[in-house]
Design a protein around this motif. Sequence first.
Motif, PDB file in Angstrom:
ATOM      1  N   GLN A 132       0.839  -1.194   0.000  1.00 16.48           N
ATOM      2  CA  GLN A 132       0.000   0.000   0.000  1.00 16.48           C
ATOM      3  C   GLN A 132       0.876   1.247   0.000  1.00 16.48           C
ATOM      4  O   GLN A 132       1.820   1.356   0.785  1.00 16.48           O
ATOM      5  CB  GLN A 132      -0.892  -0.008   1.233  1.00 16.48           C
ATOM      6  N   VAL A 133       0.551   2.168  -0.899  1.00 13.47           N
ATOM      7  CA  VAL A 133       1.280   3.428  -1.016  1.00 13.47           C
ATOM      8  C   VAL A 133       0.326   4.543  -0.597  1.00 13.47           C
ATOM      9  O   VAL A 133      -0.771   4.662  -1.131  1.00 13.47           O
ATOM     10  CB  VAL A 133       1.754   3.662  -2.466  1.00 13.47           C
ATOM     11  N   LEU A 134       0.739   5.329   0.365  1.00 14.31           N
ATOM     12  CA  LEU A 134      -0.078   6.434   0.848  1.00 14.31           C
ATOM     13  C   LEU A 134       0.486   7.730   0.278  1.00 14.31           C
ATOM     14  O   LEU A 134       1.602   8.129   0.599  1.00 14.31           O
ATOM     15  CB  LEU A 134      -0.068   6.478   2.379  1.00 14.31           C
ATOM     16  N   SER A 135      -0.289   8.370  -0.604  1.00 17.07           N
ATOM     17  CA  SER A 135       0.158   9.649  -1.152  1.00 17.07           C
ATOM     18  C   SER A 135      -0.280  10.750  -0.197  1.00 17.07           C
ATOM     19  O   SER A 135      -1.407  10.736   0.303  1.00 17.07           O
ATOM     20  CB  SER A 135      -0.424   9.878  -2.545  1.00 17.07           C
ATOM     21  N   PRO A 136       0.596  11.693   0.079  1.00 19.84           N
ATOM     22  CA  PRO A 136       0.268  12.713   1.067  1.00 19.84           C
ATOM     23  C   PRO A 136      -0.868  13.620   0.613  1.00 19.84           C
ATOM     24  O   PRO A 136      -1.056  13.850  -0.581  1.00 19.84           O
ATOM     25  CB  PRO A 136       1.570  13.509   1.200  1.00 19.84           C
ATOM     26  N   GLY A 137      -1.610  14.083   1.571  1.00 22.07           N
ATOM     27  CA  GLY A 137      -2.681  15.039   1.292  1.00 22.07           C
ATOM     28  C   GLY A 137      -2.085  16.431   1.160  1.00 22.07           C
ATOM     29  O   GLY A 137      -0.940  16.592   0.777  1.00 22.07           O
ATOM     30  N   GLY A 138      -2.843  17.404   1.509  1.00 17.62           N
ATOM     31  CA  GLY A 138      -2.354  18.773   1.421  1.00 17.62           C
ATOM     32  C   GLY A 138      -3.500  19.750   1.465  1.00 17.62           C
ATOM     33  O   GLY A 138      -4.572  19.454   1.989  1.00 17.62           O
ATOM     34  N   ILE A 139      -3.260  20.900   0.888  1.00 16.07           N
ATOM     35  CA  ILE A 139      -4.269  21.958   0.852  1.00 16.07           C
ATOM     36  C   ILE A 139      -4.386  22.431  -0.585  1.00 16.07           C
ATOM     37  O   ILE A 139      -3.380  22.691  -1.250  1.00 16.07           O
ATOM     38  CB  ILE A 139      -3.869  23.111   1.787  1.00 16.07           C
ATOM     39  N   ASP A 140      -5.628  22.541  -1.086  1.00  8.59           N
ATOM     40  CA  ASP A 140      -5.829  22.975  -2.461  1.00  8.59           C
ATOM     41  C   ASP A 140      -5.748  24.500  -2.563  1.00  8.59           C
ATOM     42  O   ASP A 140      -5.447  25.200  -1.598  1.00  8.59           O
ATOM     43  CB  ASP A 140      -7.142  22.432  -3.030  1.00  8.59           C
ATOM     44  N   ASP A 141      -6.020  25.030  -3.751  1.00  3.76           N
ATOM     45  CA  ASP A 141      -5.914  26.463  -4.011  1.00  3.76           C
ATOM     46  C   ASP A 141      -6.884  27.299  -3.179  1.00  3.76           C
ATOM     47  O   ASP A 141      -6.644  28.486  -2.933  1.00  3.76           O
ATOM     48  CB  ASP A 141      -6.153  26.754  -5.499  1.00  3.76           C
ATOM     49  N   ASN A 142      -7.988  26.708  -2.755  1.00  5.28           N
ATOM     50  CA  ASN A 142      -8.987  27.425  -1.952  1.00  5.28           C
ATOM     51  C   ASN A 142      -8.753  27.285  -0.457  1.00  5.28           C
ATOM     52  O   ASN A 142      -9.570  27.735   0.338  1.00  5.28           O
ATOM     53  CB  ASN A 142     -10.395  26.925  -2.294  1.00  5.28           C
ATOM     54  N   GLY A 143      -7.676  26.625  -0.061  1.00  9.46           N
ATOM     55  CA  GLY A 143      -7.381  26.443   1.346  1.00  9.46           C
ATOM     56  C   GLY A 143      -8.103  25.262   1.979  1.00  9.46           C
ATOM     57  O   GLY A 143      -8.071  25.093   3.189  1.00  9.46           O
TER      58      GLY A 143
END
Length: 107
Positions: A10-21
Amino acid sequence: MRTNGTLQYQVLSPGGIDDNGEPIAPTETWSDAIACNIKTNSDNRKGVYEDGEFRMASFIILLEADAKRKFENIKRVKLTRNDETLGEYRVICSEPLVTQGRFQIMV
């Protein structure tokens, strides 16, 4: 090394914050299948619940050591042996076998 199955981790790709926050949830995907040797530690179907039964199994997996992949960080694996899907398992322990040029995972 002789192989009798494949492993996908299993590969977990990191999340983050989009352009709208807004937060973006991390996504889980599976790696490509890697040839491996799978040895059964224990395997039975004595696990029972109200609507049926389930498989209680433990396996030892040997992989060729690969400098490109860091097998130490693997948390979950899918196993297939001789065209039989063995299932999805949580990794109990993993260790490099340096003198053999292999990596061992126990699930």
